[in-house]
Each structure stands twice: as structure tokens, then as C-alpha cells.
Design a protein around this motif. Sequence first.
Motif, PDB file in Angstrom:
ATOM      1  N   LEU A 195       3.504 -18.957  60.166  1.00 51.45           N
ATOM      2  CA  LEU A 195       4.197 -19.966  60.966  1.00 51.45           C
ATOM      3  C   LEU A 195       3.536 -21.336  60.895  1.00 51.45           C
ATOM      4  N   GLU A 202       0.114 -23.006  70.751  1.00 52.54           N
ATOM      5  CA  GLU A 202       1.203 -23.252  69.801  1.00 52.54           C
ATOM      6  C   GLU A 202       2.021 -21.984  69.582  1.00 52.54           C
ATOM      7  N   TYR A 206       5.960 -21.582  70.476  1.00 51.24           N
ATOM      8  CA  TYR A 206       6.879 -21.119  69.432  1.00 51.24           C
ATOM      9  C   TYR A 206       7.673 -19.916  69.933  1.00 51.24           C
TER      10      TYR A 206
END
Length: 217
Positions: A195, A202, A206
Motif C-alpha cells: 500500500l 496511515e 486507509y
Amino acid sequence: MIKILLVDDHAVVRMGLSMLLNTHPDMRVVGEASEGNEGIQKALEHKPNVVIMDLSMPHGKDGLSATGELKKLMPEVNILILTMHDDEEYLFRAIQAGASGCILKSAPHDELLAAIETVAKGDAYLHPSATKRLMEEYMGAVRQGSTDTFNLLSDREKEVLTLIAKGFSNKEIAEQLVISVKTVETHKGNVMEKLQLKTRPELVQYAIKKGLLGYGL
């Protein structure tokens, strides 16, 4: 020592590979199987580091199906697909099934040994022509705006991502999924690499965007 399981329906191929690999000081063939179901059973029994899996085995479970099932049962195992098909369709399907790499049966012996060493370390291996086609396919999708890195994740990696986003520690995730903490860390690393994310926050953001927590941004 890299413990290797050979899964191929041709006894002569298995014998040749076994003779080659057992001469390597850091490799040992711990088992053989002639089709996918037997391969899964032998893998559970012998706990290999690397499974060399033939794609085409007409008299039992094929290599792609066996790869997908085995990765669910043993996510830590590294599967190297051995095939005569220099075709991107087989390559993509093998990767989607959870294979760590793909090499042609026509490859030189030193390339096979290098591929085994690569996947045994947890890295991916693709033969050169396959790497070129994979990059061309990916860049084409990027230019068209149709790529979604979420689709690169395996089912187990999606499970780990979801649990990370819910705030569970690596130890708690390991207990829930009945795997080792080391395996959780490996999956987490793979998720972050695929990713292109660098921090836990993060990952959480996501996961929320993808609706993995039941709501999205």
C-alpha cells in the motif's frame, strides 16, 4: 537450512529436483507430492520453508487451487510456482493465489537456486520476462487510473489490516488469528509495502477509507 517440499505430478521431475537441491549445503528436500491435496498434507506434516509447486497437475488438485488453500492454512509458507507456461495470465493468477514467486521449468539450475533463496527470505521472485510484463501491466493500469492497491492484498493481509485499524496489538492479532507474532509482523510489513504506507496511523486511515471498520471517510 531451507526445508523444501516438491509438488509435481512427474516423478522424474521430482527426482531430478531432489538430486539438485540436496547437493546444496543450505537446502534439503523434506517431502514430495504428486498433486495438490497431497502437497497440502505433506506441507502440514513437514513444515517446509519453501514449497515448489507445479501449476499443471491433471490427476488431482491443480497448483493454483493448492496454493490458495495452503496459504490460508500456512500463511508463513513461501510458495514458488514452477511452470512451463510463459504467460502473464498464469503469472497473475499465481500471485493472486498467494505465491511468492514464479519460475519457468526451462530456467537454468542457478536461477532456480537463486529463486528458492529469494522466496525463503520472504521476498518475491519473478523471472525477468515476467517482471517486465507485470510492470507494463501495472503501469498501464496506473495511466488509465484503474489500479487499486487494495486488490494486491491477500485475504489474510486484509484481516491483519482490519485488526490493526481496530487497535489490536501484534500479540492480540496473533492470538485471534492463531498465528505467531512474527507472522503478524510479516503480514503487516507486506501490507505496508503493497500500500506504500509507512506508519500505523496511515494504515488506520486507509482502513477507514476502505470501510473495513464499518464506516468510511
